[in-house]
Design a protein around this motif. Structure first.
Motif, PDB file in Angstrom:
ATOM      1  N   ALA A  12      50.081  26.674  -7.036  1.00 36.41           N
ATOM      2  CA  ALA A  12      51.000  27.477  -6.243  1.00 36.41           C
ATOM      3  C   ALA A  12      51.031  28.888  -6.807  1.00 36.41           C
ATOM      4  N   ALA A  13      51.142  29.885  -5.924  1.00 42.20           N
ATOM      5  CA  ALA A  13      51.202  31.279  -6.354  1.00 42.20           C
ATOM      6  C   ALA A  13      51.888  32.107  -5.281  1.00 42.20           C
ATOM      7  N   TYR A  14      53.034  32.677  -5.621  1.00 38.02           N
ATOM      8  CA  TYR A  14      53.821  33.541  -4.732  1.00 38.02           C
ATOM      9  C   TYR A  14      54.199  32.786  -3.460  1.00 38.02           C
ATOM     10  N   LYS A  15      53.489  32.981  -2.349  1.00 39.95           N
ATOM     11  CA  LYS A  15      53.801  32.296  -1.096  1.00 39.95           C
ATOM     12  C   LYS A  15      52.729  31.284  -0.699  1.00 39.95           C
ATOM     13  N   GLU A  16      51.788  31.009  -1.596  1.00 42.41           N
ATOM     14  CA  GLU A  16      50.640  30.187  -1.224  1.00 42.41           C
ATOM     15  C   GLU A  16      50.499  28.956  -2.105  1.00 42.41           C
ATOM     16  N   VAL A  17      49.886  27.926  -1.534  1.00 38.30           N
ATOM     17  CA  VAL A  17      49.389  26.784  -2.295  1.00 38.30           C
ATOM     18  C   VAL A  17      47.909  26.663  -1.965  1.00 38.30           C
TER      19      VAL A  17
END
Length: 569
Positions: free
Chosen positions: A206-211
């Motif tokens: 997961a990173a910021y608004k993304e997976v």
């Protein structure tokens, strides 16, 4: 700093010369000075006040510890923070990630009501129950026009990485870079990149608004990127036995947005399961910030003063863990093979104290309750099976590590002179009970790394039956070594990378008389600069592959940020 001796002084570990004798094996031991944790003051030179531990026993002076770098960074000697001042994250915006005014106000107001829980300025009082809903179909746009996460891309790209170039000049015996991924763009204030899950075929991040998901062998996307309408604010660090996780994202973009939107995901396929919105509890019981943990088939969502449990497979609400007894408010939960709750009781009264309970993950009923003596706070849960608690006193000048029996009674307390240095994340406004790396536990032994500002450190094996040291093993290089996990009669550990030398994965026999390291994987010197620069990070070693990923993005637009790096043979 003088390193701990390889052999115990005369009389055994834990008793400095000319100090009172220790209690018998299995008895309740004394406090020692705090293992480095964020926000705790550094010990000052000079004499120390002798104080008994939370369960009594003979007093002894504490041992000085050094503070850790922020966000669990490894590889560099820490700089001492100002007295009583929490360290700042890499973004330079402070530890509150873009909402300092609101959260500082919440901390001030909340502490007037319940110690260890905040959010008094968030309102609340909504009696609506959290409702699980079925996900709508994915929208074709990732602009955030819907509250549903969407698929982004077709999964055919390689993320613009070149692992072949990174392997240029690789020497015999060195692992190869399997793949390397750059992070998505993050705002200038920075963003979280929590969680890293490895299945038999897929590495998910997961990173910021993304997976995102990558094939463990070649790094190719295994399913399309899932983009969420708002930033990800919490994840389950564990995955279920059938490779399911839950991700929470914020309800909006304002400073008072709640971390209350839940999405279940399948790690192997990227399929989106059920969704739910977590309602606030009673007054001062908010979902502004939540914690997520999985125990068996149960997802536990911790609010500021309560918890809500869901069936992980269906999203059906199972129970709520609310105020009980003499003003005891659940403050945090730890999951895994057992579900542990830590509550703050009688805040502001003469009987203020913490309580620890094991909960039935199906019903929420307490199997046992352990009252922690006044003046001591359960800051971390190093293990849930067996239960190993890390506690600090009210002045954060002494620490205590206690192991509990299956009925909640005290089995032992750690009795060691070592200056331990596990890597624990920042936890200022809430308790991140399972936010420590560099700690491993098996049925009988606790493994902790020592602190070393220069040169090699050691890993100390501590007998959970007595709290005494069993043995120590020194890092095979001048860089520090951290436990990763203990399994199959061996301890797996990560030896840090230097600027010009790759790190390594080693194993150490946990039984017998010899506890020397055996190299399992040597990372190449050619990528040592990248490997050693993961300051805020997560690591794992699975099926002969080593994974390292960022857990915090700084939002620097001038350079591409690293997200994840995988090594193998």
């Amino acid at each position: 700093m003088t390193q701990p001796p390889d052999q115990p002084p005369s009389g055994g570990y834990g008793a400095p010369p000319n100090q009172p004798p220790q209690p018998p094996a299995g008895g309740f031991g004394p406090p020692v000075s705090p293992t480095p944790g964020y926000g705790y003051p550094q010990q000052q030179p000079g004499p120390y006040t002798q104080q008994p531990g939370p369960y009594g026993g003979q007093p002894q002076p504490p041992y000085s510890q050094q503070p850790q770098p922020p966000y669990g960074g490894y590889g560099y000697p820490p700089l001492p923070p100002p007295q009583f001042a929490p360290p700042q994250p890499p973004s330079g915006r402070g530890p509150f990630k873009g909402r300092p005014a609101l959260l500082i106000a919440a901390a001030v107001a909340g502490l007037l009501v319940v110690g260890g829980t905040v959010w008094a300025v968030t309102g609340g009082g909504d009696d609506k129950k959290p409702v699980a809903e079925q996900s709508d179909s994915a929208k074709p746009s990732a602009t955030g026009g819907s509250d549903d996460p969407v698929d982004s891309g077709d999964g055919s790209g390689d993320g613009g990485t070149d692992s072949e170039n990174l392997n240029e000049g690789r020497k015999s015996g060195e692992a190869k870079v399997l793949w390397y991924k750059e992070a998505p763009d993050a705002p200038g204030s920075g963003a979280d990149a929590p969680g890293m899950w490895i299945t038999g075929s897929t590495a998910v991040k997961a990173a910021y608004k993304e997976v995102v998901a990558y094939n463990v062998g070649d790094g190719r996307p295994t399913w399309p990127t899932i983009t969420f309408p708002q930033k990800i604010c919490a994840v389950t660090s564990q995955k279920s036995s059938d490779d399911k996780i839950v991700v929470a994202y914020e309800s909006g973009v304002s400073d008072n947005a709640k971390c209350n939107r839940l999405q279940q995901l399948d790690l192997n396929t990227g399929a989106k399961g059920w969704t739910a919105t977590v309602a606030d509890g009673g007054l001062f019981d908010s979902a502004l910030s939540i914690g997520l943990t999985i125990t068996g088939k149960t997802l536990m969502v911790g609010r500021s003063q309560s918890g809500v449990a869901y069936d992980l497979a269906t999203g059906k609400q199972l129970f709520e863990k609310k105020k009980y007894g003499a003003a005891c408010f659940p403050a945090a939960f730890a999951g895994g093979t057992r579900l542990i709750a830590v509550s703050s009781c009688g805040a502001g009264s003469a009987n203020a104290h913490d309580e620890v309970q094991e909960l039935d993950p199906a019903t929420g009923g307490a199997k046992w309750t352990k009252s922690i003596p006044k003046g001591w706070t359960v800051s971390r849960v190093y293990s849930v099976d067996p239960v190993v608690l890390y506690m600090t006193d009210s002045d954060h000048k002494h620490w205590n590590i206690s192991t509990l029996k299956s009925d909640g009674s005290v089995r032992s307390q750690v009795d060691s002179k070592a200056a331990f240095a596990p890597s624990c994340g920042l936890a200022i406004l809430d308790r991140d009970l399972q936010g420590c790396q560099g700690v491993a536990v098996d049925a009988d032994t606790l493994y902790l790394p020592t602190d070393a500002t220069t040169g090699p450190n050691q890993i100390v094996a501590i007998d959970l039956a007595t709290g005494k040291e069993k043995w120590r093993v020194k890092s095979p290089t001048d860089e520090s070594m951290q436990p990763v996990r203990a399994e199959g009669g061996k301890l797996v550990a990560y030896v840090e990378a230097a600027y010009d030398a790759g790190g390594r994965i080693v194993s150490v026999p946990t039984t017998g008389s010899s506890h020397t390291t055996t190299k399992l994987l040597q990372m190449p010197a050619g990528t040592a600069r990248i490997e050693s620069s993961f300051f805020s990070r997560d690591i794992d070693y699975v099926d002969g592959r080593f994974y390292i990923s960022s857990t915090r993005l700084n939002g620097n637009d001038k350079t591409k940020e690293k997200l994840m790096l995988a090594y193998g043979k």
